[in-house]
Design a protein around this motif. Structure first.
Motif, short mmCIF file in Angstrom:
data_model
loop_
_atom_site.label_atom_id
_atom_site.label_comp_id
_atom_site.label_asym_id
_atom_site.label_seq_id
_atom_site.Cartn_x
_atom_site.Cartn_y
_atom_site.Cartn_z
N HIS A 93 36.91 42.01 47.06
CA HIS A 93 36.98 42.83 45.89
C HIS A 93 35.97 41.51 44.89
O HIS A 93 37.21 40.64 44.74
CB HIS A 93 37.85 43.60 44.75
CG HIS A 93 38.01 44.38 46.71
ND1 HIS A 93 37.90 45.53 45.87
CD2 HIS A 93 39.47 44.11 47.67
CE1 HIS A 93 38.11 46.34 47.22
NE2 HIS A 93 39.49 45.98 47.85
N TYR A 94 35.30 41.92 44.33
CA TYR A 94 34.42 41.07 44.00
C TYR A 94 34.98 41.09 42.67
O TYR A 94 33.24 41.99 42.09
CB TYR A 94 33.26 40.71 44.53
CG TYR A 94 32.67 39.36 44.14
CD1 TYR A 94 32.31 38.33 44.71
CD2 TYR A 94 31.85 38.94 43.48
CE1 TYR A 94 31.57 37.04 44.49
CE2 TYR A 94 31.00 38.18 42.70
CZ TYR A 94 30.73 36.53 43.15
OH TYR A 94 30.14 35.75 43.53
N ARG A 118 35.69 33.69 40.80
CA ARG A 118 36.44 32.75 41.68
C ARG A 118 36.02 33.45 42.90
O ARG A 118 36.21 32.90 44.03
CB ARG A 118 37.82 32.58 41.28
CG ARG A 118 38.36 32.13 39.93
CD ARG A 118 39.77 32.32 39.74
NE ARG A 118 40.74 31.73 39.47
CZ ARG A 118 40.81 31.35 37.45
NH1 ARG A 118 40.31 32.10 37.12
NH2 ARG A 118 41.44 30.44 37.42
N ALA A 119 36.05 34.88 42.31
CA ALA A 119 35.31 35.48 44.40
C ALA A 119 34.34 34.82 44.49
O ALA A 119 34.65 34.47 46.38
CB ALA A 119 35.45 36.75 43.42
N ALA A 132 38.96 42.09 33.76
CA ALA A 132 38.81 43.53 34.84
C ALA A 132 38.68 44.41 34.57
O ALA A 132 39.62 44.93 33.98
CB ALA A 132 39.61 42.80 35.84
N PRO A 133 38.07 45.46 35.23
CA PRO A 133 38.46 46.73 34.74
C PRO A 133 39.37 47.07 35.41
O PRO A 133 40.55 46.52 36.87
CB PRO A 133 36.58 47.81 35.99
CG PRO A 133 36.87 46.87 36.74
CD PRO A 133 37.19 45.23 36.20
N LYS A 151 43.47 41.54 39.52
CA LYS A 151 42.21 40.15 39.37
C LYS A 151 41.79 40.14 40.35
O LYS A 151 42.21 40.82 41.42
CB LYS A 151 43.46 38.82 39.52
CG LYS A 151 44.64 38.86 37.75
CD LYS A 151 44.20 38.09 37.22
CE LYS A 151 45.03 37.91 35.89
NZ LYS A 151 44.72 38.11 35.16
N SER A 152 41.12 39.33 40.35
CA SER A 152 39.02 39.07 41.81
C SER A 152 40.03 37.49 41.86
O SER A 152 40.17 36.58 41.05
CB SER A 152 38.54 39.45 41.66
OG SER A 152 37.32 38.86 42.55
N PRO A 153 39.69 37.09 43.23
CA PRO A 153 39.32 38.15 44.52
C PRO A 153 40.42 38.46 45.25
O PRO A 153 42.22 38.33 44.63
CB PRO A 153 39.23 36.94 45.41
CG PRO A 153 40.05 35.82 44.74
CD PRO A 153 39.94 35.96 43.52
#
Ligand code: GSH
Length: 222
Positions: free
Chosen positions: A5-6, A11-12, A39-40, A51-53
């Motif tokens: 999930h990018y 950082r992903a 992020a959405p 948060k991602s990743p």
């Protein structure tokens, strides 16, 4: 199936890069940032912090960059991209794998947040907001960052990579803070070791494949 999930410009990238280094099959789910750079909300359906990743591996959900890197090496690494346990290189590897998020990223994120404050407040308090933001950056954040980039440079001067003479996942972890420092801190561009590191990682075919895979979502916020 592995899914990353990018979030764009995040950082992903490090996770996609390690997956490419390991030669694994995976898919990328891309998320776009809002106008506030957040992020959405849909990412919260994947992990409570949104948060991602985040990595999904056949229903197993792993969040936090360092944990994902360790999970991938432990599960699919077959001893690659980390030094032999118990050696001095392994101790350095552990340090940098964790320092990337624990020590390096906090002042870089703080700098980005303080620099954005004047743009986010009503125009009539903008001059005061600018003064506060500049003051925090010059008196607190930048001295911390200068200390960090000096240390990173000295460590890289020892062997070219963060854990010594060989490329490891610690270099993948530190790539994001190094790239963020190069884009946010003018002094970082005067550090030959950081520039050489940045060139060396970008010369790796797996790094380039990771960039091609995520397209315009690659990069760091500046
Ligand atoms: N330490 C965490 C940090 C995760 C994090 O803050 N990710 C950023 C992307 S670089 C994010 O999702 N930001 C969007 C938001 O907070 O809304 C990790 O390394 O996984």
């Amino acid at each position: 199936m592995l899914t990353v999930h990018y979030l764009e410009k995040s950082r992903a990238h490090r996770i996609v890069w390690l997956l490419e280094e390991l030669g694994l099959d995976y898919r990328v789910e891309t998320y776009r940032r809002g106008s506030d750079y957040r992020a959405p909300d849909s990412l919260k359906k994947v992990h409570p912090l949104g948060k991602s990743p985040v990595l999904e591996d056949n229903g197993l959900v792993v969040a936090e960059s360092g944990a994902i890197l360790e999970y991938l090496l432990e599960t699919y690494g077959e001893g690659r991209f980390k030094p032999t346990g118990g050696t001095p290189e392994w101790v350095r590897y552990l340090y940098w794998l964790h320092a990337a998020e624990g020590s390096a990223m906090p002042p870089l994120v703080m700098r980005l947040v303080f620099a954005s404050i004047p743009k986010r407040v009503p125009f009539f308090i903008r001059p005061v907001a600018k003064m506060i933001s500049k003051g925090a950056i010059s008196s607190f954040i930048d001295p911390q960052l200068r200390m960090q980039i000096d240390y990173w440079s000295r460590e890289l001067a020892r062997g070219g990579w963060f854990a010594g003479d060989h490329f490891t996942a610690a270099d993948i972890a530190m790539s994001y803070p190094v790239e963020a420092a190069l884009s946010r801190l003018p002094e970082a561009k005067a550090k030959p070791q950081l520039l050489a590191f940045s060139e060396a990682i970008k010369a790796r075919p797996a790094y380039r494949r990771a960039e091609a895979k995520v397209g315009d979502a690659a990069g760091v916020p500046s």
